[in-house]
Design a protein around this motif. Sequence first.
Motif, PDB file in Angstrom:
ATOM      1  N   PHE A  85       0.840  -1.193   0.000  1.00  0.00           N
ATOM      2  CA  PHE A  85       0.000   0.000   0.000  1.00  0.00           C
ATOM      3  C   PHE A  85       0.876   1.245   0.000  1.00  0.00           C
ATOM      4  O   PHE A  85       1.870   1.322   0.733  1.00  0.00           O
ATOM      5  CB  PHE A  85      -0.867   0.049   1.260  1.00  0.00           C
ATOM      6  CG  PHE A  85      -1.776  -1.139   1.447  1.00  0.00           C
ATOM      7  CD1 PHE A  85      -2.606  -1.575   0.433  1.00  0.00           C
ATOM      8  CD2 PHE A  85      -1.813  -1.799   2.670  1.00  0.00           C
ATOM      9  CE1 PHE A  85      -3.455  -2.654   0.630  1.00  0.00           C
ATOM     10  CE2 PHE A  85      -2.657  -2.875   2.876  1.00  0.00           C
ATOM     11  CZ  PHE A  85      -3.484  -3.310   1.848  1.00  0.00           C
ATOM     12  N   PHE A  97      -4.741   6.652  -1.828  1.00  0.00           N
ATOM     13  CA  PHE A  97      -4.282   5.406  -1.226  1.00  0.00           C
ATOM     14  C   PHE A  97      -4.232   4.361  -2.332  1.00  0.00           C
ATOM     15  O   PHE A  97      -5.272   3.925  -2.836  1.00  0.00           O
ATOM     16  CB  PHE A  97      -5.223   4.955  -0.108  1.00  0.00           C
ATOM     17  CG  PHE A  97      -4.752   3.703   0.586  1.00  0.00           C
ATOM     18  CD1 PHE A  97      -3.841   3.773   1.629  1.00  0.00           C
ATOM     19  CD2 PHE A  97      -5.206   2.457   0.183  1.00  0.00           C
ATOM     20  CE1 PHE A  97      -3.391   2.613   2.254  1.00  0.00           C
ATOM     21  CE2 PHE A  97      -4.764   1.301   0.798  1.00  0.00           C
ATOM     22  CZ  PHE A  97      -3.851   1.385   1.845  1.00  0.00           C
ATOM     23  N   ASP A  99      -3.726   0.807  -3.535  1.00  0.00           N
ATOM     24  CA  ASP A  99      -3.783  -0.581  -3.087  1.00  0.00           C
ATOM     25  C   ASP A  99      -3.188  -1.442  -4.194  1.00  0.00           C
ATOM     26  O   ASP A  99      -3.812  -1.651  -5.230  1.00  0.00           O
ATOM     27  CB  ASP A  99      -5.236  -0.949  -2.793  1.00  0.00           C
ATOM     28  CG  ASP A  99      -5.471  -2.443  -2.579  1.00  0.00           C
ATOM     29  OD1 ASP A  99      -4.479  -3.211  -2.538  1.00  0.00           O
ATOM     30  OD2 ASP A  99      -6.651  -2.844  -2.464  1.00  0.00           O
ATOM     31  N   TYR A 100      -1.961  -1.913  -3.959  1.00  0.00           N
ATOM     32  CA  TYR A 100      -1.346  -2.853  -4.894  1.00  0.00           C
ATOM     33  C   TYR A 100      -1.069  -4.172  -4.181  1.00  0.00           C
ATOM     34  O   TYR A 100      -0.084  -4.855  -4.392  1.00  0.00           O
ATOM     35  CB  TYR A 100      -0.090  -2.265  -5.555  1.00  0.00           C
ATOM     36  CG  TYR A 100       1.029  -1.805  -4.657  1.00  0.00           C
ATOM     37  CD1 TYR A 100       2.099  -2.640  -4.369  1.00  0.00           C
ATOM     38  CD2 TYR A 100       1.045  -0.523  -4.116  1.00  0.00           C
ATOM     39  CE1 TYR A 100       3.150  -2.225  -3.570  1.00  0.00           C
ATOM     40  CE2 TYR A 100       2.092  -0.094  -3.316  1.00  0.00           C
ATOM     41  CZ  TYR A 100       3.143  -0.956  -3.045  1.00  0.00           C
ATOM     42  OH  TYR A 100       4.193  -0.531  -2.249  1.00  0.00           O
ATOM     43  N   ARG A 101      -2.028  -4.538  -3.351  1.00  0.00           N
ATOM     44  CA  ARG A 101      -2.004  -5.796  -2.601  1.00  0.00           C
ATOM     45  C   ARG A 101      -2.106  -6.980  -3.571  1.00  0.00           C
ATOM     46  O   ARG A 101      -2.750  -6.892  -4.627  1.00  0.00           O
ATOM     47  CB  ARG A 101      -3.199  -5.788  -1.656  1.00  0.00           C
ATOM     48  CG  ARG A 101      -3.330  -6.982  -0.718  1.00  0.00           C
ATOM     49  CD  ARG A 101      -2.431  -6.841   0.448  1.00  0.00           C
ATOM     50  NE  ARG A 101      -2.833  -7.724   1.557  1.00  0.00           N
ATOM     51  CZ  ARG A 101      -1.973  -8.415   2.279  1.00  0.00           C
ATOM     52  NH1 ARG A 101      -0.678  -8.341   2.038  1.00  0.00           N
ATOM     53  NH2 ARG A 101      -2.387  -9.169   3.289  1.00  0.00           N
ATOM     54  N   GLY A 140       1.902  -1.383  -8.768  1.00  0.00           N
ATOM     55  CA  GLY A 140       1.713  -0.273  -7.849  1.00  0.00           C
ATOM     56  C   GLY A 140       2.741   0.819  -8.016  1.00  0.00           C
ATOM     57  O   GLY A 140       2.408   2.019  -8.065  1.00  0.00           O
ATOM     58  N   ARG A 258      -7.866   3.986  -3.755  1.00  0.00           N
ATOM     59  CA  ARG A 258      -8.979   4.005  -2.806  1.00  0.00           C
ATOM     60  C   ARG A 258      -8.966   5.276  -1.953  1.00  0.00           C
ATOM     61  O   ARG A 258      -7.922   5.929  -1.800  1.00  0.00           O
ATOM     62  CB  ARG A 258      -8.918   2.778  -1.886  1.00  0.00           C
ATOM     63  CG  ARG A 258      -8.929   1.437  -2.622  1.00  0.00           C
ATOM     64  CD  ARG A 258      -9.020   0.287  -1.636  1.00  0.00           C
ATOM     65  NE  ARG A 258      -8.838  -1.018  -2.258  1.00  0.00           N
ATOM     66  CZ  ARG A 258      -9.802  -1.734  -2.831  1.00  0.00           C
ATOM     67  NH1 ARG A 258     -11.029  -1.248  -2.889  1.00  0.00           N
ATOM     68  NH2 ARG A 258      -9.555  -2.919  -3.354  1.00  0.00           N
ATOM     69  N   ALA A 273      -4.858   3.798   6.311  1.00  0.00           N
ATOM     70  CA  ALA A 273      -5.144   2.752   5.329  1.00  0.00           C
ATOM     71  C   ALA A 273      -6.573   2.218   5.430  1.00  0.00           C
ATOM     72  O   ALA A 273      -6.999   1.787   6.493  1.00  0.00           O
ATOM     73  CB  ALA A 273      -4.153   1.602   5.515  1.00  0.00           C
ATOM     74  N   SER A 277      -6.745  -3.277   3.958  1.00  0.00           N
ATOM     75  CA  SER A 277      -5.988  -3.196   5.203  1.00  0.00           C
ATOM     76  C   SER A 277      -6.966  -3.068   6.356  1.00  0.00           C
ATOM     77  O   SER A 277      -7.919  -2.287   6.299  1.00  0.00           O
ATOM     78  CB  SER A 277      -5.065  -1.979   5.208  1.00  0.00           C
ATOM     79  OG  SER A 277      -4.483  -1.828   6.487  1.00  0.00           O
ATOM     80  N   ASN A 399       4.681   4.396   2.713  1.00  0.00           N
ATOM     81  CA  ASN A 399       4.537   3.163   1.938  1.00  0.00           C
ATOM     82  C   ASN A 399       4.931   1.943   2.761  1.00  0.00           C
ATOM     83  O   ASN A 399       5.998   1.906   3.367  1.00  0.00           O
ATOM     84  CB  ASN A 399       5.421   3.214   0.691  1.00  0.00           C
ATOM     85  CG  ASN A 399       5.179   2.044  -0.248  1.00  0.00           C
ATOM     86  OD1 ASN A 399       4.400   2.157  -1.197  1.00  0.00           O
ATOM     87  ND2 ASN A 399       5.827   0.902   0.000  1.00  0.00           N
ATOM     88  N   TYR A 401       5.129  -2.265   2.115  1.00  0.00           N
ATOM     89  CA  TYR A 401       4.905  -3.379   1.202  1.00  0.00           C
ATOM     90  C   TYR A 401       5.582  -4.623   1.725  1.00  0.00           C
ATOM     91  O   TYR A 401       6.376  -4.571   2.669  1.00  0.00           O
ATOM     92  CB  TYR A 401       5.266  -3.028  -0.234  1.00  0.00           C
ATOM     93  CG  TYR A 401       6.730  -2.950  -0.627  1.00  0.00           C
ATOM     94  CD1 TYR A 401       7.764  -2.712   0.265  1.00  0.00           C
ATOM     95  CD2 TYR A 401       7.079  -3.096  -1.980  1.00  0.00           C
ATOM     96  CE1 TYR A 401       9.085  -2.643  -0.147  1.00  0.00           C
ATOM     97  CE2 TYR A 401       8.389  -3.015  -2.404  1.00  0.00           C
ATOM     98  CZ  TYR A 401       9.396  -2.790  -1.475  1.00  0.00           C
ATOM     99  OH  TYR A 401      10.705  -2.718  -1.889  1.00  0.00           O
TER     100      TYR A 401
END
Length: 582
Positions: A85, A97, A99-101, A140, A258, A273, A277, A399, A401
């Motif tokens: 994130f 925000f 979101d590259y989850r 992301g 988001r 977040a 999250s 950030n 990750y």
Amino acid sequence: MALLKHASALLSASCLLTSSLFSQQPDLTPTVAKHAMVVTCEHNATDAGLAILKQGGNATDAAVAVGFTLAVTFPRAGNIGGGGFMLIRDKHGKTHFLDYREKAPAAASRDMYLDAKGTVIPGRSLVGYLASGVPGTVAGLVYAQSHFGKLTLAQDMAPAIKLATDGYPLPAGEAHDLQNKNLTRFPASARIFQRDGNFYKEGDIFKQPELAATLTAISKDPTTFYKGAIAQQIASFEKAGGGLITAEDLASYEVKDRAPITGHYHGYDLITAPPPSSGGIVLVEILNILSTYDLPKLGPDRSAAQVHVITEAFRRAYMDRGDYLGDPDFNTLPLKQLADPAYAAAWRKSIDPDKPTASKDLVRPAGFLPPPPQTTPATEPTQTTHFSIVDAEGNAVSNTYTLNGFFGSGVTVDGLGFVLNNEMDDFASKVGVPNAYGLIQGAANSIAPGKRPLSAMTPTILTKNGKLFMVLGSPGGSTIITTVANDIISIVDNGLNIQQAADAPRFHHQYLPDIIQLEKKFPADIGDQLKSMGYTTNRLSVADAKSPGVWGDSEIIAIDPKTHQLLGGHDHRLDYGKAAGY
């Protein structure tokens, strides 16, 4: 309610503590800079981000440079095979925000980690090809650069490519990390990271030509990772190993921009977040519960009286986390109700000022939330890394990750040189069965194709009167949220400077198991007082920087409202990171 001290006094490096928690720390003075600041867990990554800022890049450019550099120099958690994130606040106050989850592959199923009897198969969601979700990091970072950066992707990636090509001397800790047994199990991992048993030693130059070639290809054409030659290579490798990630999974991956979760605490505005999250909403709930306490009146930072009240807030918020939170694209989540100050006030009434409430005896206040989902479900690790950046114009990036576990799944994609995540363990493998971090989760986090697993990652930004005040976050799996909460409390309530807050001994409670985890350096006498109050405590097997896993790594930037100087605090638990600015 406690009156806030003037913010500049809170940030003062000469702040006097009423306890002796920090008497043995070497240096508790924040790093100071006039224009810009980068704080990461690895010094090469900090240097890369700073170099990009000096070249005219903004905070997002620097974040992209740091993200790709950590994939080279901090491979146990830095990655292009994981996800995360990125929270961006620009100089005008506009926030994004990203979101590259990771996402579950299309072939994933709810019961994929259960045997014929419905029992969780140990390790299957943690090690090997089946443990990986579709990686989102490249998407992301590329999305961030193309939408919010000033330089080119090639410029931002140049430091990482150079480090992978030329190599860098390994610090002792990282050389030791590369001896990880899961890496030994997979041929490409053992070859690249362990020289097939001729383990790297401190000071050895670690070159990664395969990763350098991969990064170079991405810098020239980032679509190759998801729709080109690299995507085909990942898919073929996964198929040969029995994994689930296909070329179609990669091609369909998308970054989500988001709306952040927002909240308020003692005069400060929080930007943090949102789901998938759990971190932001749980953080807001914790701080809402604590908002009417005069914590300094109870005692100094990390005193038993403060720890008690804070722990009871943790306990209640984590109960809600387990019951209600998951991927917002697959669930309707009661975020407004969870963030309601009236709900926090109702929870607050149940806190006994003198003794803990057993988790099994907790009763959620009635009338605020719908019944928690009762259908099927399922899980979160510590190998995450956080970095914070503020540029000369006042743009900020927080950030976090992750690969999830230590070197993720242990599987390195042969020919491409990067490790794949084991993020599938963050889903609930089975209702009521804890994951690798002891977290028990509900139906909202069950496995489904294309779904993003629940996370505790909590990149956060604080502002005051519309002006940037602090950028922070941490790794640490289920302990991320409590680490960020404690950093905020230590600075805002207790007057610690950001370096003192980053280094303060940690404590954590997550509802179940009903135990306060105390970091090994946590004061023994305070632990004894908590025991006498009725808490079950654990100091012996808790993970910290000297044990398997890392319990948090606070990387904090604050702006002194009086001098407007940038103050950087790098967590000394990782001795090869740093804060640096100009």
